[in-house]
Design a protein around this motif. Structure first.
Motif, PDB file in Angstrom:
ATOM      1  N   ARG A 269       4.882 -23.897  34.639  1.00 28.30           N
ATOM      2  CA  ARG A 269       5.905 -24.842  34.184  1.00 28.30           C
ATOM      3  C   ARG A 269       5.247 -26.141  33.728  1.00 28.30           C
ATOM      4  NH1 ARG A 269      11.397 -25.842  37.458  1.00 28.30           N
ATOM      5  NH2 ARG A 269      11.336 -23.598  37.166  1.00 28.30           N
ATOM      6  N   GLN A 270       4.274 -26.624  34.496  1.00 28.54           N
ATOM      7  CA  GLN A 270       3.593 -27.866  34.138  1.00 28.54           C
ATOM      8  C   GLN A 270       2.816 -27.707  32.842  1.00 28.54           C
ATOM      9  OE1 GLN A 270       4.255 -30.557  36.004  1.00 28.54           O
ATOM     10  NE2 GLN A 270       3.254 -31.756  34.411  1.00 28.54           N
ATOM     11  N   ASN A 271       2.232 -26.497  32.617  1.00 27.66           N
ATOM     12  CA  ASN A 271       1.511 -26.246  31.373  1.00 27.66           C
ATOM     13  C   ASN A 271       2.443 -26.350  30.167  1.00 27.66           C
ATOM     14  OD1 ASN A 271      -0.885 -25.903  32.632  1.00 27.66           O
ATOM     15  ND2 ASN A 271      -1.155 -23.758  32.161  1.00 27.66           N
ATOM     16  N   LEU A 272       3.654 -25.792  30.297  1.00 27.07           N
ATOM     17  CA  LEU A 272       4.607 -25.890  29.189  1.00 27.07           C
ATOM     18  C   LEU A 272       4.996 -27.338  28.931  1.00 27.07           C
ATOM     19  CD1 LEU A 272       7.226 -22.997  29.200  1.00 27.07           C
ATOM     20  CD2 LEU A 272       5.240 -23.316  27.783  1.00 27.07           C
ATOM     21  N   VAL A 273       5.247 -28.066  30.021  1.00 26.98           N
ATOM     22  CA  VAL A 273       5.648 -29.468  29.877  1.00 26.98           C
ATOM     23  C   VAL A 273       4.537 -30.286  29.233  1.00 26.98           C
ATOM     24  CG1 VAL A 273       6.251 -31.561  31.159  1.00 26.98           C
ATOM     25  CG2 VAL A 273       7.290 -29.384  31.777  1.00 26.98           C
ATOM     26  N   ASP A 274       3.290 -30.047  29.658  1.00 30.73           N
ATOM     27  CA  ASP A 274       2.157 -30.837  29.154  1.00 30.73           C
ATOM     28  C   ASP A 274       1.752 -30.430  27.744  1.00 30.73           C
ATOM     29  OD1 ASP A 274       2.040 -32.272  31.475  1.00 30.73           O
ATOM     30  OD2 ASP A 274       0.493 -31.029  32.402  1.00 30.73           O
ATOM     31  N   LYS A 275       1.795 -29.106  27.460  1.00 27.11           N
ATOM     32  CA  LYS A 275       1.145 -28.617  26.251  1.00 27.11           C
ATOM     33  C   LYS A 275       2.099 -28.122  25.166  1.00 27.11           C
ATOM     34  CE  LYS A 275      -2.937 -27.110  28.895  1.00 27.11           C
ATOM     35  NZ  LYS A 275      -3.799 -25.965  29.248  1.00 27.11           N
TER      36      LYS A 275
END
Length: 661
Positions: A599-605
């Motif tokens: 989830r954090q990867n989607l938000v960041d990238k």
């Protein structure tokens, strides 16, 4: 293209006129993300449907349409508080660059309940001026801007990503998008036109008898093609029904979970767990009672016991000093008698006496320092105290502490189970929820079966068409011999071969670009980039295959649920990139099944880089407090909206400059 504004009036749960500014820019900077938060059932998907409906009208693939006719769907979409004479309106304003000039289009669709023609009224404004001629050709015009076949690459929801992630077979909507992107439809159309030309030439050169047979074959081929077209249309309806059944089954399952159906189903198991915990709790309490009946209470006076041990040791040393002093005095007397017989000097004897006296005085002082003896100097008591303080009491204190921890854990377990049971649905409500899940599952199975039958029907018709083509070709070779048109038929056959080769080479070239984009985006989104080295796409089925650095295949089932969803998003992202179109991206419920790291990867990238304009429709559990703060820190959010849903009136109000946090 940039979406500027979306206006809803009496559409779905939106009563009255509500305006949403979609410009991806705040007061200072360009920011790609427009964030709209709302709970499930609060109108998020309705916004995505509104955009589709504004752009494509009767061709729009809306989530709630199912197999409804367009007029039925329009009536169903009107807010239930709307009066019969009131107008329902959807407006979508967007800007697009045409001939190096930016033009603003405003698409306006209006309708009322039970409208006579069963259609909406379409109006188009270009730079605030009505354009009647554009209204007449709007379907063709919007197809050039955002082809319907690839619109789902830019306007998609979590269910679409879920289906793409979980299914081994690429969904038809994605296959159509790929074919549209690759330009294969044009080559296919040219191939069909060539066949028509060859058929005409065959008719021209056939004799009367051959012509009858030829016409019969062509009629059969024509019937098969019509059946194939109808079957394709029916399959599209079946696909909509299947999608609708899947969504209904998903909603029934979610309601079953959220309203305590699952807990009610597991209530007997939970009660057994509660009974087991209660038994374990009682056992731990009995163990505490047993320990309390032994030496454990002495732990309450542990400092006194340590003081008593110290006192016993002192008294024991005093007793030993007394015994030693008496022995030494007797020995000193014998020693002095012996020294006197040695005829030593008086000074030497005095020094010896002084030394012995000082030594004895040290022992005397130690004896005198213990003025009062409280306890016995028994060595057995001293040993018992040592065992008690060093072994027995610490052991029992440790056991008691373990039991206390056990008691606390069991009490927490019982409390948690009681809380769960308190949220369980009543037997009557559970039966309703379970029936709803079973009914939706039966409908889903029926829809899937019907769709599979339709798919097989299409495959059978396609095979029959190919066989009939072969019959036609063989017949012409065997029965038609004319030098006048032979070169046309021969050349057409060569062109068909060339077209086939062209389609294959075009697909290989374009798929190579798509494979590179998907691989790049998937590795970019993963937190472990060494999982996959290369992704390939099958040229016929468009299914994905994953490979490691050493060339070994990576089975899709080895991917976690979150990694599968990232792969699906990378697939859609890659398709959007290869299309070459700079279009807004709208995503409904984007993070439903991802763990925290993915989830954090989607938000960041992904979200800040998916497009120049990204419309996110999220619940409070998807883009939560942590995620929204991350996006705010990155200055990626241009505007925030909260969709406030009133369950009593079933109305949604759009609140600007507000989110859940």
């Amino acid at each position: 293209m940039i979406f500027i504004e979306l206006v809803l009036q009496n559409f779905g749960p939106y009563l009255g006129r509500q305006v949403i500014n979609l410009v991806p820019k705040n007061d200072l900077n360009d920011c790609p993300i427009i964030l709209l938060g709302g709970m499930n059932g609060g109108g998020k998907t309705t916004l995505l449907d509104a955009i589709r409906l504004a752009l494509y009208g009767h061709r729009a693939q809306c989530s709630t349409r199912g197999n409804l006719s367009y007029s039925e769907f329009l009536n169903q979409s009107i807010n239930h508080h709307t009066k019969p004479q009131e107008i329902t309106t959807i407006e979508l304003a967007f800007e697009h660059i045409i001939d190096n000039e930016t033009q603003v289009f405003r698409v306006i669709r209006t309708w009322t309940k039970n409208q006579r023609n069963g259609k909406d009224n379409l109006g188009i404004l270009v730079d605030d001026w009505p354009d009647v001629s554009l209204v007449k050709i709007w379907d063709e015009y919007i197809e050039n801007l955002i082809p319907l076949g690839i619109s789902n690459l830019f306007l998609f929801d979590g269910e679409q990503v879920k289906e793409l992630a979980e299914n081994e077979i690429t969904p038809p909507v994605v296959i159509n998008a790929i074919q549209s992107l690759l330009g294969l439809e044009l080559a296919e159309r040219l191939s069909i036109d060539l066949e028509i030309l060859v058929h005409r030439q065959r008719k021209d050169i056939a004799g009367a008898k051959e012509l009858v047979t030829l016409e019969q074959i062509e009629k059969q081929l024509d019937y098969l093609r019509k059946d194939y077209t109808l079957a394709k249309q029916e399959l599209a309806v079946l696909q909509n029904n299947l999608d609708y059944s899947r969504k209904q089954h998903y909603l029934a399952q979610e309601k079953f979970l959220s309203e305590g159906g699952k807990i009610a189903a597991e209530s007997s198991q939970l009660k057994q767990q509660s009974d087991d915990s209660s038994a374990a709790l009682e056992q731990a309490r009995q163990k505490i009672i047993e320990l309390a009946s032994d030496i454990l209470p002495l732990g309450l006076i542990l400092p006194l016991l340590i003081q008593a041990q110290s006192q016993v040791e002192k008294e024991y040393r005093t007793s030993q000093a007394k015994s030693a002093l008496n022995v030494l005095i007797e020995r000193d007397k014998r020693l002095l008698n012996c020294i006197n017989q040695l005829n030593l000097l008086t000074e030497q004897i005095d020094k010896i006496k002084s030394f012995l006296a000082s030594e004895n005085q040290y022992l005397q002082q130690e004896i005198c320092s213990e003025k009062e003896l409280w306890l016995t100097d028994d060595t057995e008591i001293l040993k018992q105290l040592d065992n008690l303080l060093q072994q027995d009491l610490p052991s029992q204190i440790k056991q008691a502490q373990e039991q206390l921890v056990n008691i606390s854990n069991q009490e927490e377990e019982i409390l948690a189970i009681e809380k769960q049971l308190a949220t369980a649905a009543s037997p009557e409500e559970y039966e309703k929820l379970a029936n709803a899940v079973r009914t939706s599952q039966v409908l889903l199975i029926e829809s899937q079966t019907t769709y599979d039958v339709g798919q097989r029907r299409i495959e059978e018709l396609a095979a029959a068409i190919e066989n009939k083509k072969k019959d036609l070709q063989e017949y012409s070779k065997q029965n038609i011999d004319s030098k006048n048109y032979e070169h046309i038929i021969y050349a057409s056959a060569k062109v068909q071969d060339t077209l086939k080769l062209f389609r294959e080479q075009l697909a290989i070239k374009k798929l190579g670009q798509l494979e590179d984009e998907i691989t790049k985006h998937f590795r970019f989104l993963l937190h472990k980039s060494d999982l996959v080295h290369r992704i390939t796409i099958d040229i016929s089925t468009f299914s994905l295959s994953l490979y490691e650095f050493n060339g070994q295949p990576v089975p899709k089932h080895r991917l976690s649920a979150g990694e599968k969803q990232l792969l699906a998003i990378a697939f859609l992202w890659g398709l959007a990139k290869v299309s070459g179109l700079r279009l807004p991206v709208a995503i409904d419920t984007p993070l439903g099944r991802l763990d925290s790291s993915h989830r954090q990867n989607l938000v960041d990238k992904y979200f800040p880089a998916a497009s120049h304009q990204v419309i996110l429709l999220s619940t409070d559990t998807e883009i939560g407090k942590k995620e929204v703060e991350t996006l705010r820190e990155k200055e990626a959010i241009a505007r925030e909206y909260l969709l406030k849903y009133d369950s009593s009136t079933r109305q949604t109000t759009v609140v600007e400059n507000q989110y859940f946090w």
